[in-house]
Design a protein around this motif. Structure first.
Motif, PDB file in Angstrom:
ATOM      1  N   ASN A 132       0.810  -1.220   0.000  1.00  0.00           N
ATOM      2  CA  ASN A 132       0.000   0.000   0.000  1.00  0.00           C
ATOM      3  C   ASN A 132       0.842   1.269   0.000  1.00  0.00           C
ATOM      4  O   ASN A 132       0.448   2.282  -0.569  1.00  0.00           O
ATOM      5  CB  ASN A 132      -0.943  -0.010   1.211  1.00  0.00           C
ATOM      6  N   GLY A 133       2.001   1.215   0.664  1.00  0.00           N
ATOM      7  CA  GLY A 133       2.853   2.393   0.689  1.00  0.00           C
ATOM      8  C   GLY A 133       3.331   2.765  -0.699  1.00  0.00           C
ATOM      9  O   GLY A 133       3.281   3.941  -1.106  1.00  0.00           O
ATOM     10  N   LEU A 134       3.779   1.775  -1.468  1.00  0.00           N
ATOM     11  CA  LEU A 134       4.226   2.032  -2.844  1.00  0.00           C
ATOM     12  C   LEU A 134       3.052   2.456  -3.721  1.00  0.00           C
ATOM     13  O   LEU A 134       3.187   3.327  -4.586  1.00  0.00           O
ATOM     14  CB  LEU A 134       4.882   0.773  -3.415  1.00  0.00           C
ATOM     15  N   ALA A 135       1.891   1.846  -3.478  1.00  0.00           N
ATOM     16  CA  ALA A 135       0.703   2.216  -4.254  1.00  0.00           C
ATOM     17  C   ALA A 135       0.350   3.680  -4.036  1.00  0.00           C
ATOM     18  O   ALA A 135       0.008   4.406  -4.990  1.00  0.00           O
ATOM     19  CB  ALA A 135      -0.466   1.318  -3.854  1.00  0.00           C
ATOM     20  N   THR A 136       0.439   4.126  -2.773  1.00  0.00           N
ATOM     21  CA  THR A 136       0.109   5.523  -2.464  1.00  0.00           C
ATOM     22  C   THR A 136       1.060   6.474  -3.169  1.00  0.00           C
ATOM     23  O   THR A 136       0.659   7.566  -3.608  1.00  0.00           O
ATOM     24  CB  THR A 136       0.156   5.743  -0.936  1.00  0.00           C
ATOM     25  N   ASN A 137       2.320   6.094  -3.306  1.00  0.00           N
ATOM     26  CA  ASN A 137       3.279   6.946  -4.030  1.00  0.00           C
ATOM     27  C   ASN A 137       2.815   7.188  -5.458  1.00  0.00           C
ATOM     28  O   ASN A 137       2.911   8.306  -5.986  1.00  0.00           O
ATOM     29  CB  ASN A 137       4.663   6.296  -4.046  1.00  0.00           C
ATOM     30  N   HIS A 138       2.305   6.143  -6.108  1.00  0.00           N
ATOM     31  CA  HIS A 138       1.859   6.293  -7.500  1.00  0.00           C
ATOM     32  C   HIS A 138       0.543   7.053  -7.581  1.00  0.00           C
ATOM     33  O   HIS A 138       0.300   7.768  -8.559  1.00  0.00           O
ATOM     34  CB  HIS A 138       1.757   4.917  -8.150  1.00  0.00           C
ATOM     35  N   GLN A 139      -0.265   6.933  -6.542  1.00  0.00           N
ATOM     36  CA  GLN A 139      -1.485   7.741  -6.505  1.00  0.00           C
ATOM     37  C   GLN A 139      -1.115   9.220  -6.390  1.00  0.00           C
ATOM     38  O   GLN A 139      -1.727  10.087  -7.036  1.00  0.00           O
ATOM     39  CB  GLN A 139      -2.365   7.312  -5.334  1.00  0.00           C
ATOM     40  N   PHE A 140      -0.101   9.515  -5.577  1.00  0.00           N
ATOM     41  CA  PHE A 140       0.346  10.903  -5.435  1.00  0.00           C
ATOM     42  C   PHE A 140       0.916  11.428  -6.752  1.00  0.00           C
ATOM     43  O   PHE A 140       0.710  12.595  -7.118  1.00  0.00           O
ATOM     44  CB  PHE A 140       1.392  10.994  -4.327  1.00  0.00           C
ATOM     45  N   THR A 141       1.634  10.572  -7.473  1.00  0.00           N
ATOM     46  CA  THR A 141       2.165  10.987  -8.778  1.00  0.00           C
ATOM     47  C   THR A 141       1.023  11.324  -9.734  1.00  0.00           C
ATOM     48  O   THR A 141       1.095  12.311 -10.488  1.00  0.00           O
ATOM     49  CB  THR A 141       3.050   9.873  -9.368  1.00  0.00           C
ATOM     50  N   GLN A 142      -0.039  10.530  -9.725  1.00  0.00           N
ATOM     51  CA  GLN A 142      -1.220  10.838 -10.547  1.00  0.00           C
ATOM     52  C   GLN A 142      -1.774  12.206 -10.182  1.00  0.00           C
ATOM     53  O   GLN A 142      -2.140  13.008 -11.057  1.00  0.00           O
ATOM     54  CB  GLN A 142      -2.311   9.788 -10.326  1.00  0.00           C
ATOM     55  N   PHE A 143      -1.825  12.467  -8.844  1.00  0.00           N
ATOM     56  CA  PHE A 143      -2.334  13.752  -8.372  1.00  0.00           C
ATOM     57  C   PHE A 143      -1.464  14.902  -8.872  1.00  0.00           C
ATOM     58  O   PHE A 143      -1.978  15.947  -9.316  1.00  0.00           O
ATOM     59  CB  PHE A 143      -2.391  13.730  -6.845  1.00  0.00           C
ATOM     60  N   GLU A 144      -0.142  14.705  -8.838  1.00  0.00           N
ATOM     61  CA  GLU A 144       0.770  15.757  -9.319  1.00  0.00           C
ATOM     62  C   GLU A 144       0.614  15.985 -10.818  1.00  0.00           C
ATOM     63  O   GLU A 144       0.680  17.135 -11.291  1.00  0.00           O
ATOM     64  CB  GLU A 144       2.216  15.367  -9.005  1.00  0.00           C
ATOM     65  N   LEU A 145       0.425  14.901 -11.582  1.00  0.00           N
ATOM     66  CA  LEU A 145       0.344  15.018 -13.041  1.00  0.00           C
ATOM     67  C   LEU A 145      -1.011  15.544 -13.503  1.00  0.00           C
ATOM     68  O   LEU A 145      -1.093  16.257 -14.515  1.00  0.00           O
ATOM     69  CB  LEU A 145       0.602  13.647 -13.679  1.00  0.00           C
ATOM     70  N   GLN A 146      -2.069  15.189 -12.744  1.00  0.00           N
ATOM     71  CA  GLN A 146      -3.414  15.543 -13.199  1.00  0.00           C
ATOM     72  C   GLN A 146      -4.290  15.890 -11.990  1.00  0.00           C
ATOM     73  O   GLN A 146      -5.235  15.163 -11.658  1.00  0.00           O
ATOM     74  CB  GLN A 146      -4.005  14.370 -13.971  1.00  0.00           C
ATOM     75  N   PRO A 147      -3.978  16.996 -11.286  1.00  0.00           N
ATOM     76  CA  PRO A 147      -4.709  17.327 -10.055  1.00  0.00           C
ATOM     77  C   PRO A 147      -6.205  17.524 -10.274  1.00  0.00           C
ATOM     78  O   PRO A 147      -7.004  17.282  -9.371  1.00  0.00           O
ATOM     79  CB  PRO A 147      -4.035  18.613  -9.578  1.00  0.00           C
ATOM     80  N   SER A 148      -6.591  17.948 -11.456  1.00  0.00           N
ATOM     81  CA  SER A 148      -8.018  18.215 -11.705  1.00  0.00           C
ATOM     82  C   SER A 148      -8.860  16.943 -11.698  1.00  0.00           C
ATOM     83  O   SER A 148     -10.083  17.010 -11.588  1.00  0.00           O
ATOM     84  CB  SER A 148      -8.183  18.934 -13.046  1.00  0.00           C
ATOM     85  N   SER A 149      -8.193  15.786 -11.805  1.00  0.00           N
ATOM     86  CA  SER A 149      -8.948  14.523 -11.822  1.00  0.00           C
ATOM     87  C   SER A 149      -9.314  14.055 -10.415  1.00  0.00           C
ATOM     88  O   SER A 149     -10.020  13.056 -10.268  1.00  0.00           O
ATOM     89  CB  SER A 149      -8.133  13.428 -12.530  1.00  0.00           C
TER      90      SER A 149
END
Length: 709
Positions: free
Chosen positions: A71-88
């Motif tokens: 889950n820790g690694l998964a959250t990192n990639h979720q944060f990257t999604q947020f950085e790349l596409q915050p409007s989503s």
């Protein structure tokens, strides 16, 4: 079947050099369909390595990692999604992401999420609280306050937001601003919690009448023990004792074991000189919590006032035993203890001595020495005082006072051998070696003739010329005091005037003449033997060479105790002597960690460091260095457990080693045995495992079996 074919096709493309993000992504999708999550993860990562900004791949990778519980690694990639596409992400999703990151201690990323959630939804109250709490935990108090103010700005009619700001201000003791905001919150939505905290703020501002009114309003809305307790404190400040007592009684009714309310009742009754009621109240507290130090101290003070001195001492002793190291209450307890003794005209020297030991155990050495001096003034024949002073660290500025006391004692009572010895020690510390040497000679002579008055008839030479016949060189806490005592009973053995001289380590520079003055000069005769016991000698291999350089004929006696038991006993000896404040578990863990970084040569050379429970139990390294210098025939090595199990048989072995006839005693008491609570089995197991290989090396080297488990 189609999936397998597709996987084979993409794999062939990669082998042919077509390593594109698209190919790796498709492979990742195919493996995901087969729930081969590890292969999916590997391919998604390859895709991202080529094109880091692929939002969809980050999303798929997040899902695959979740399936594997990462889950820790998964959250990192979720944060990257947020950085790349915050409007989503909507504000709630960003907030939840921030909470996940905070739970994983990824605080900078969590803060970024919280700030974005607030930016997207300025009235999102919960986010402000999470962000502010995180900033407070980082010590960023002013930033946190700004966040709370921002929350109020965007939620001006929400009492909870205003209350949160007020509480943050109160936590920083900004009482005026806290009080103003509590008042504002109360106007928006009155509650017992708001009135209570507003009352606390007013109390801190010394506005006791208003605080009292606020606590009353809080109790009307939702009574609690804590509200009545605080309400009572406000009454007390306004000198309304009866009302204060009523409030605390109500707090106890609501919460029977509310010790703070009980304690305030006890203090109120104590101040009103209602002694028996106060005693009853404090005893009730102690029945609930036997380690309630303030109640124990106050109870002791009442007993002292009533001149019930034994009860006062018992209560204060219990208080001291319950006080954690370096607690501010320690001063109060010891001050009350000393005052109690000073007011008790019947206080015996033993009572002062117990106080001295307590002070010493707490590392309060100057105070302990002052009490020990009082003991000597009360009874110069009280032997334990002299011995404790021998093992208590003494600052240079205290030696003149001690020397004055010792001189007065030996002038009035020249037969007190310990006084001569301690005077010699104090003079030695001032480098008055010639005078110290004469004190030791007098002490040695007096000790010898008091043990055997017929020795007066013999022709004593003025100075001893020959070295000691034997030295008990170790190990500490292994029975050295007992064997020294048993040897002292033999008619042909006249020991040094005190057990531990520590010449070969601490005082070697004082010279042989200084050293020999500690032994009766009559022992130069062939029909008498003498010796000393300094258990710490074994720690230092250079001492073996010093013995060889001075008196190479000296025989060495060693008692070796199970190193697990010895290490534990040594720790508690230091703890009870005020030489350490570490708990056993910390001391052992710290030393094991340190020993992992040192070489065998360093273990041999190192005598002291703190903690030193284990290193001083690694017998092999110390004994081997000694034997290599002095030779095996110079040593008698005894197992402590056998020595205590059958002391008479072991003493016969000692006398044979010293070429003396056996001299059995009627009883063999344990001398200077330590006492401590049983040790947790985990610590014993840790030590046993640590010592096992070292014990085996010792047995192999000496050709002896110790069978320590």
């Amino acid at each position: 079947m189609k999936i397998e074919q597709a996987i084979a096709q993409y794999s062939q493309q990669i082998e042919a050099g077509a390593k594109s993000a698209e190919v790796y992504t498709e492979l990742g999708h195919l493996y995901s369909q087969q729930q081969k999550w590890q292969l999916a993860i590997q391919n998604y990562r390859q895709a991202i390595a080529i094109e880091p900004d692929l939002v969809e791949v980050h999303r798929r990778l997040e899902f695959a990692l979740q399936q594997q519980g990462k889950n820790g690694l998964a959250t990192n990639h979720q944060f990257t999604q947020f950085e790349l596409q915050p409007s989503s992400f909507n504000p709630q999703q960003v907030y939840e992401l921030g909470q996940n990151l905070e739970s994983q201690n990824k605080l900078a990323k969590a803060i970024s999420c919280y700030r974005q959630a607030i930016k997207s939804q300025p009235d999102f109250a919960e986010v402000y609280t999470s962000l502010a709490n995180l900033l407070l935990a980082q010590g960023k108090n002013e930033q946190a306050l700004r966040v709370y103010r921002q929350r109020v700005k965007h939620n001006p009619q929400q009492a909870e937001s205003v209350f949160a700001l007020a509480s943050a201000l109160a936590a920083q003791q900004k009482w005026v601003r806290a009080s103003n905001n509590y008042q504002r919150a109360a106007k928006l939505e009155p509650s017992a919690e708001i009135y209570y905290h507003w009352g606390v703020a007013q109390y801190e501002l010394k506005e006791y009448a208003q605080a009292k009114s606020l606590f009353e309003q809080a109790a009307d809305l939702k009574p609690s023990a804590e509200i009545y307790y605080r309400w009572g404190l406000a009454h007390l400040q306004l000198e309304e004792g009866a009302q204060a007592e009523s409030c605390w009684q109500q707090a106890i009714t609501l919460q029977e074991n509310f010790l703070a309310a009980h304690f305030q009742l006890g203090k109120l009754r104590q101040n009103q000189r209602q002694w028996q009621q106060a005693i009853s109240t404090y005893k009730r507290i102690i029945a609930i919590n036997p380690q309630h130090t303030p109640a124990l101290i106050n109870l002791g003070m009442i007993y002292r006032h009533l001149q019930q001195f034994p009860q006062a001492i018992a209560s204060l002793r219990q208080a001291i035993d319950s006080i954690p190291p370096s607690s501010p209450l320690e001063n109060s307890a010891f001050s009350a203890y000393e005052r109690t003794l000073s007011e008790d005209s019947q206080a015996a020297v033993a009572a002062y001595y117990e106080l001295g030991k307590l002070l010493r155990a707490r590392g309060r050495f100057p105070q302990a020495i002052a009490v020990y001096i009082k003991c000597l003034q009360l009874d110069p024949f009280f032997r334990p005082t002299y011995i404790d002073l021998q093992y208590t660290p003494i600052s240079k500025k205290l030696y003149p006072k001690l020397i004055k006391v010792y001189r007065q004692i030996v002038t009035a009572q020249p037969k007190i051998t310990l006084a001569w010895g301690n005077l010699g020690d104090a003079l030695t510390q001032q480098d008055k070696i010639e005078e110290a040497t004469e004190c030791y000679r007098k002490g040695s002579y007096q000790r010898a003739i008091q043990g055997n008055p017929d020795l007066v008839k013999l022709d004593w030479q003025s100075e001893k010329k020959l070295g000691p016949d034997f030295i008990i060189a170790g190990a500490s806490k292994s029975g050295t005091s007992s064997i020294y005592h048993y040897l002292s009973r033999h008619p042909q053995i006249l020991l040094s005037h005190k057990k531990e001289i520590d010449f070969y380590w601490q005082h070697y520079r004082r010279g042989v003449k200084w050293y020999l003055a500690h032994f009766p000069s009559i022992t130069d005769r062939a029909d008498f033997l003498t010796g000393e016991a300094t258990p710490n000698y074994l720690r230092f291999p250079q001492i073996a060479q010093r013995i060889k350089d001075t008196f190479p004929q000296t025989k060495i006696i060693l008692l070796l105790r199970n190193p697990v038991d010895r290490a534990i006993s040594w720790h508690y000896h230091k703890l009870n002597s005020g030489l350490t404040k570490l708990d056993l578990e910390t001391a052992i863990a710290t030393e094991i960690e340190r020993l992992a970084t040192v070489t065998e040569a360093e273990i041999i050379k190192t005598g002291y460091y703190n903690p030193d429970n284990i290193i001083s139990s690694l017998y092999f390294y110390k004994i081997k260095a000694w034997i290599e210098v002095l030779g095996r025939e110079q040593f008698l090595i005894l197992k402590s457990e056998d020595f205590y199990l059958n002391p008479q048989k072991n003493m016969e072995e000692v006398f044979k080693f010293l070429n003396l006839p056996s001299y059995p005693l009627e009883e063999y008491p344990k001398v200077n045995a330590g006492s401590y609570e049983s040790t947790e089995i985990e610590i014993r197991n840790t030590l046993a495992a640590y010592f096992a290989p070292h014990n085996q090396r010792l047995e192999d080297y000496l050709g002896m079996k110790f069978n320590w488990e």
